[in-house]
Motif scaffolding. Structure first.
Motif, PDB file in Angstrom:
ATOM      1  N   SER A 116     -33.078   1.771 -34.747  1.00  0.00           N
ATOM      2  CA  SER A 116     -33.462   0.935 -35.879  1.00  0.00           C
ATOM      3  C   SER A 116     -32.433  -0.170 -36.074  1.00  0.00           C
ATOM      4  O   SER A 116     -31.303  -0.094 -35.586  1.00  0.00           O
ATOM      5  N   VAL A 117     -32.836  -1.194 -36.807  1.00  0.00           N
ATOM      6  CA  VAL A 117     -31.916  -2.292 -37.103  1.00  0.00           C
ATOM      7  C   VAL A 117     -30.739  -1.778 -37.927  1.00  0.00           C
ATOM      8  O   VAL A 117     -29.584  -2.185 -37.716  1.00  0.00           O
ATOM      9  N   VAL A 118     -31.004  -0.888 -38.865  1.00  0.00           N
ATOM     10  CA  VAL A 118     -29.917  -0.319 -39.671  1.00  0.00           C
ATOM     11  C   VAL A 118     -28.907   0.396 -38.776  1.00  0.00           C
ATOM     12  O   VAL A 118     -27.693   0.239 -38.937  1.00  0.00           O
ATOM     13  N   ARG A 119     -29.397   1.159 -37.825  1.00  0.00           N
ATOM     14  CA  ARG A 119     -28.513   1.863 -36.902  1.00  0.00           C
ATOM     15  C   ARG A 119     -27.715   0.875 -36.057  1.00  0.00           C
ATOM     16  O   ARG A 119     -26.525   1.099 -35.778  1.00  0.00           O
ATOM     17  N   LEU A 120     -28.352  -0.205 -35.666  1.00  0.00           N
ATOM     18  CA  LEU A 120     -27.665  -1.240 -34.893  1.00  0.00           C
ATOM     19  C   LEU A 120     -26.464  -1.784 -35.668  1.00  0.00           C
ATOM     20  O   LEU A 120     -25.366  -1.962 -35.113  1.00  0.00           O
ATOM     21  N   VAL A 121     -26.674  -2.030 -36.958  1.00  0.00           N
ATOM     22  CA  VAL A 121     -25.590  -2.538 -37.800  1.00  0.00           C
ATOM     23  C   VAL A 121     -24.477  -1.495 -37.920  1.00  0.00           C
ATOM     24  O   VAL A 121     -23.289  -1.815 -37.826  1.00  0.00           O
ATOM     25  N   GLU A 122     -24.841  -0.240 -38.098  1.00  0.00           N
ATOM     26  CA  GLU A 122     -23.845   0.821 -38.261  1.00  0.00           C
ATOM     27  C   GLU A 122     -22.979   0.989 -37.016  1.00  0.00           C
ATOM     28  O   GLU A 122     -21.795   1.332 -37.120  1.00  0.00           O
ATOM     29  N   LEU A 140     -28.149  -9.513 -53.822  1.00  0.00           N
ATOM     30  CA  LEU A 140     -28.920  -9.617 -52.591  1.00  0.00           C
ATOM     31  C   LEU A 140     -30.400  -9.337 -52.841  1.00  0.00           C
ATOM     32  O   LEU A 140     -30.764  -8.530 -53.701  1.00  0.00           O
ATOM     33  N   ARG A 141     -31.255  -9.987 -52.065  1.00  0.00           N
ATOM     34  CA  ARG A 141     -32.679  -9.681 -52.110  1.00  0.00           C
ATOM     35  C   ARG A 141     -32.912  -8.283 -51.540  1.00  0.00           C
ATOM     36  O   ARG A 141     -32.114  -7.773 -50.757  1.00  0.00           O
ATOM     37  N   GLU A 142     -34.031  -7.700 -51.907  1.00  0.00           N
ATOM     38  CA  GLU A 142     -34.305  -6.307 -51.585  1.00  0.00           C
ATOM     39  C   GLU A 142     -34.205  -6.016 -50.094  1.00  0.00           C
ATOM     40  O   GLU A 142     -33.657  -4.987 -49.684  1.00  0.00           O
ATOM     41  N   GLU A 143     -34.709  -6.935 -49.267  1.00  0.00           N
ATOM     42  CA  GLU A 143     -34.728  -6.667 -47.836  1.00  0.00           C
ATOM     43  C   GLU A 143     -33.339  -6.680 -47.202  1.00  0.00           C
ATOM     44  O   GLU A 143     -33.128  -6.145 -46.110  1.00  0.00           O
ATOM     45  N   ALA A 144     -32.372  -7.315 -47.888  1.00  0.00           N
ATOM     46  CA  ALA A 144     -31.013  -7.401 -47.339  1.00  0.00           C
ATOM     47  C   ALA A 144     -30.142  -6.218 -47.732  1.00  0.00           C
ATOM     48  O   ALA A 144     -29.126  -5.947 -47.077  1.00  0.00           O
ATOM     49  N   VAL A 145     -30.508  -5.505 -48.778  1.00  0.00           N
ATOM     50  CA  VAL A 145     -29.658  -4.434 -49.296  1.00  0.00           C
ATOM     51  C   VAL A 145     -29.395  -3.337 -48.261  1.00  0.00           C
ATOM     52  O   VAL A 145     -28.241  -2.921 -48.072  1.00  0.00           O
ATOM     53  N   PRO A 146     -30.412  -2.826 -47.552  1.00  0.00           N
ATOM     54  CA  PRO A 146     -30.115  -1.775 -46.562  1.00  0.00           C
ATOM     55  C   PRO A 146     -29.153  -2.226 -45.475  1.00  0.00           C
ATOM     56  O   PRO A 146     -28.344  -1.428 -44.980  1.00  0.00           O
ATOM     57  N   LEU A 147     -29.202  -3.500 -45.102  1.00  0.00           N
ATOM     58  CA  LEU A 147     -28.295  -4.006 -44.069  1.00  0.00           C
ATOM     59  C   LEU A 147     -26.871  -4.099 -44.600  1.00  0.00           C
ATOM     60  O   LEU A 147     -25.907  -3.779 -43.883  1.00  0.00           O
ATOM     61  N   ALA A 148     -26.717  -4.549 -45.849  1.00  0.00           N
ATOM     62  CA  ALA A 148     -25.378  -4.608 -46.451  1.00  0.00           C
ATOM     63  C   ALA A 148     -24.792  -3.207 -46.580  1.00  0.00           C
ATOM     64  O   ALA A 148     -23.593  -2.994 -46.320  1.00  0.00           O
ATOM     65  N   GLU A 149     -25.609  -2.238 -46.962  1.00  0.00           N
ATOM     66  CA  GLU A 149     -25.131  -0.861 -47.086  1.00  0.00           C
ATOM     67  C   GLU A 149     -24.765  -0.286 -45.725  1.00  0.00           C
ATOM     68  O   GLU A 149     -23.768   0.436 -45.590  1.00  0.00           O
ATOM     69  N   ALA A 150     -25.561  -0.629 -44.703  1.00  0.00           N
ATOM     70  CA  ALA A 150     -25.250  -0.151 -43.352  1.00  0.00           C
ATOM     71  C   ALA A 150     -23.933  -0.742 -42.862  1.00  0.00           C
ATOM     72  O   ALA A 150     -23.130  -0.055 -42.215  1.00  0.00           O
ATOM     73  N   ALA A 151     -23.701  -2.008 -43.161  1.00  0.00           N
ATOM     74  CA  ALA A 151     -22.444  -2.648 -42.760  1.00  0.00           C
ATOM     75  C   ALA A 151     -21.251  -1.983 -43.433  1.00  0.00           C
ATOM     76  O   ALA A 151     -20.199  -1.781 -42.819  1.00  0.00           O
ATOM     77  N   ARG A 152     -21.437  -1.597 -44.684  1.00  0.00           N
ATOM     78  CA  ARG A 152     -20.330  -0.996 -45.425  1.00  0.00           C
ATOM     79  C   ARG A 152     -19.962   0.376 -44.861  1.00  0.00           C
ATOM     80  O   ARG A 152     -18.781   0.734 -44.778  1.00  0.00           O
ATOM     81  N   ARG A 153     -20.957   1.172 -44.495  1.00  0.00           N
ATOM     82  CA  ARG A 153     -20.643   2.519 -44.003  1.00  0.00           C
ATOM     83  C   ARG A 153     -20.464   2.574 -42.490  1.00  0.00           C
ATOM     84  O   ARG A 153     -20.126   3.614 -41.930  1.00  0.00           O
ATOM     85  N   GLY A 154     -20.699   1.444 -41.826  1.00  0.00           N
ATOM     86  CA  GLY A 154     -20.614   1.418 -40.375  1.00  0.00           C
ATOM     87  C   GLY A 154     -19.189   1.478 -39.857  1.00  0.00           C
ATOM     88  O   GLY A 154     -18.213   1.451 -40.611  1.00  0.00           O
ATOM     89  N   ARG A 155     -19.076   1.484 -38.559  1.00  0.00           N
ATOM     90  CA  ARG A 155     -17.772   1.633 -37.906  1.00  0.00           C
ATOM     91  C   ARG A 155     -17.004   0.325 -37.799  1.00  0.00           C
ATOM     92  O   ARG A 155     -15.783   0.320 -37.647  1.00  0.00           O
ATOM     93  N   GLY A 156     -17.722  -0.791 -37.854  1.00  0.00           N
ATOM     94  CA  GLY A 156     -17.078  -2.068 -37.570  1.00  0.00           C
ATOM     95  C   GLY A 156     -16.583  -2.802 -38.798  1.00  0.00           C
ATOM     96  O   GLY A 156     -16.907  -2.472 -39.940  1.00  0.00           O
ATOM     97  N   ALA A 157     -15.770  -3.828 -38.543  1.00  0.00           N
ATOM     98  CA  ALA A 157     -15.303  -4.709 -39.610  1.00  0.00           C
ATOM     99  C   ALA A 157     -16.433  -5.649 -40.024  1.00  0.00           C
ATOM    100  O   ALA A 157     -17.323  -5.962 -39.242  1.00  0.00           O
ATOM    101  N   VAL A 158     -16.380  -6.111 -41.263  1.00  0.00           N
ATOM    102  CA  VAL A 158     -17.375  -7.041 -41.792  1.00  0.00           C
ATOM    103  C   VAL A 158     -16.688  -8.360 -42.100  1.00  0.00           C
ATOM    104  O   VAL A 158     -15.703  -8.394 -42.846  1.00  0.00           O
ATOM    105  N   VAL A 159     -17.205  -9.442 -41.516  1.00  0.00           N
ATOM    106  CA  VAL A 159     -16.674 -10.776 -41.753  1.00  0.00           C
ATOM    107  C   VAL A 159     -17.739 -11.598 -42.468  1.00  0.00           C
ATOM    108  O   VAL A 159     -18.857 -11.746 -41.969  1.00  0.00           O
ATOM    109  N   ALA A 160     -17.420 -12.107 -43.653  1.00  0.00           N
ATOM    110  CA  ALA A 160     -18.357 -12.925 -44.419  1.00  0.00           C
ATOM    111  C   ALA A 160     -18.157 -14.396 -44.090  1.00  0.00           C
ATOM    112  O   ALA A 160     -17.033 -14.867 -43.915  1.00  0.00           O
ATOM    113  N   VAL A 161     -19.273 -15.117 -44.036  1.00  0.00           N
ATOM    114  CA  VAL A 161     -19.254 -16.549 -43.759  1.00  0.00           C
ATOM    115  C   VAL A 161     -19.155 -17.301 -45.083  1.00  0.00           C
ATOM    116  O   VAL A 161     -20.100 -17.291 -45.882  1.00  0.00           O
ATOM    117  N   ASP A 162     -18.017 -17.909 -45.334  1.00  0.00           N
ATOM    118  CA  ASP A 162     -17.743 -18.729 -46.515  1.00  0.00           C
ATOM    119  C   ASP A 162     -17.583 -17.926 -47.795  1.00  0.00           C
ATOM    120  O   ASP A 162     -16.684 -18.188 -48.590  1.00  0.00           O
TER     121      ASP A 162
END
Length: 499
Positions: A116-122, A140-162
């Motif tokens: 899944s896309v969520v798993r990809l992010v994690e 965030l809009r509803e469709e973006a929330v699961p991706l933001a949550e996946a990024a937070r609990r995932g293994r990688g670092a998160v870099v925000a643009v601006d």
């Protein structure tokens, strides 16, 4: 000094610069800086897994072009499109040419068979947040929330643009779900939301990329917030001259403490003695306790009006219900810092009258005290620190130092750039710490600094002293006061840094 500008001002500067550059050049500058920052975070680019969260705006374009640069260096880059029909066309083409791939977000979307896309992010080594730009409002809009949550609990670092998606660039407010970044790469100018909580907490480490914007020049737009750094504070610190004596250096009066709270007086005096004034004069019922700890203090029992000459007063810490002393201090024609009980006891008309006479006043509430003065819930102040400080400064006609996770200092009247304190530590949230700060700020007022400068410098030194005292462990207010000289020396001795 770190200077932050509003979205409107930044966009005007971008339009002016883009009119002079070849089409797309500004975005390429931003993408190059973003890609360099991402490479630094990764350490090893070749073979790493990078996921881009791409919205419909220019932030998505920045992410796509940066992703293309990383793909050319051997990273496996996948872009998750939240608005497939509106993604930046040039950035998409560049990513695909570099070997990157694209997947559409959405319920049940899959990046590949069984994934899944969520798993990809994690599973990514790095997630780049290009969902929403600096103009975004609300969470965030509803469709973006699961991706933001996946990024937070995932293994990688998160870099925000601006700016992390979901936070307000102009106010620092967070009105819903938002991306929590480890690093934010901001372009051309700091935005107030990167300096002020709660948004600052979401930004992580902020990395600035100069893309050539001209701000603060020729009426291009006034700064909305600014954060002092060591060199700025060093220039403001009072330094005695060869002919100075204790009176020329300034005498600060401390009207604080009560039979119930003598410690507030002791701690305010402790801060004042280390704040640059030549002498500290104490009035109040805690004179014995003050002299026992600080025998150099000049003690009087006759009240502010008859205590002797001072260049500034601190009134309120531990004062209980002594409204008469607060009123007496406010009637003086010298700068006054009002803290703690004094904030509750000070009449709005008396404070505004001082401003009308041109006599500076500095108020130093924490969020609960500010909420009581404004007639709102504490949560309202904590969620909108910038607005709360400005409203108080406008209502009272006084400079306001709003203490908290981000300490901000607003000019009397609420206009101008708000000073944001970059030092400090959560360990400073301890009883009596504010009393030390009020004494320190009052001493700087007596030494001749303006209300905004005194508040800003006091918060800066107080924050550094808290860091030095804590070193990762609990501290007392007395510990903090004792480390103020070390903080002062660290500022003065710091090497000059250009840029």
């Amino acid at each position: 000094m770190r200077t932050a500008y509003s979205v409107e001002t930044v966009r005007a500067a971008e339009r002016e610069l883009m009119a002079r550059l070849p089409e797309g050049a500004l975005m390429q500058r931003a993408a190059a800086g973003l890609a360099a920052a991402c490479a630094d975070v990764l350490g090893r680019v070749y073979g790493s897994r990078v996921v881009l969260l791409v919205g419909s705006g220019d932030n998505g374009g920045d992410a796509l072009y940066a992703g293309a640069r990383l793909a050319r260096r051997g990273a496996g880059v996948r872009a998750v499109l939240l608005a497939p029909g509106r993604a930046h066309a040039g950035g998409l083409a560049a990513l695909r040419r570099a070997g990157g791939s694209v997947v559409e977000a959405g319920a049940g979307a899959r990046a590949s068979a069984g994934t899944s896309v969520v798993r990809l992010v994690e599973q990514a080594d790095l997630v780049v947040d290009g969902i929403v730009g600096i103009g975004g409002k609300g969470g965030l809009r509803e469709e973006a929330v699961p991706l933001a949550e996946a990024a937070r609990r995932g293994r990688g670092a998160v870099v925000a643009v601006d700016l992390p998606s979901g936070v307000d660039a102009d106010t620092g407010e967070v009105r819903g779900a938002a991306v929590r970044a480890d690093v934010t790469v901001t372009f051309g100018a700091y935005k107030p939301g990167l300096l002020i909580d709660p948004a600052r907490e979401y930004a992580g480490v902020v990395r600035f990329v100069d893309i050539g914007l001209e701000l603060g020049l020729g009426g291009a737009g006034a700064a909305q917030a600014e954060a002092l750094q060591h060199a700025d504070v060093a220039r403001l610190l009072p330094v005695p001259a060869a002919e100075s004596d204790k009176y020329r250096r300034g005498v600060v009066g401390i009207a604080a403490g009560s039979a119930r709270y003598p410690g507030a007086a002791v701690l305010a005096v402790a801060g004042a003695l280390r704040g640059g004034a030549g002498a500290v004069r104490y009035v109040g019922p805690a004179g014995g306790a003050v002299l026992a700890r600080h025998p150099e203090t000049l003690v009087s029992e006759r009240g502010p009006a008859r205590a002797g000459r001072v260049q500034a007063w601190v009134v309120g810490p531990g004062a209980g219900d002594d409204a008469a002393t607060v009123a007496e201090a406010l009637a003086a024609d010298v700068p006054v810092l009002i803290d703690a009980d004094g904030l509750r006891l000070a009449e709005v008309g008396a404070v505004r009258g001082r401003g009308a006479r041109g006599v500076p006043t500095l108020m130093t509430p924490h969020a609960g005290e500010a909420a009581a003065l404004l007639g709102v819930e504490r949560e309202v102040v904590e969620a909108g620190r910038l607005a709360a400080a400005r409203e108080l400064a406008g209502r009272y006609g006084a400079a306001v130092l709003l203490k908290g996770s981000t300490t901000v200092v607003a000019e009397a009247g609420g206009g101008g750039a708000v000073r944001v304190n970059p030092t400090g530590t959560p360990w400073l949230a301890t009883a009596g710490s504010g009393d030390v700060l009020s004494g320190l700020g009052g001493s700087l007022l007596a030494a001749g600094l303006s209300a905004v400068d005194a508040g800003s410098v006091a918060a800066y030194l107080h924050g550094l002293a808290g860091r030095f005292a804590a070193e990762g462990a609990p501290v007392s207010a007395e510990d903090v006061a004792g480390r103020i000289p070390e903080a002062w020396r660290s500022v003065v001795r710091a090497p000059a840094v250009r840029g």
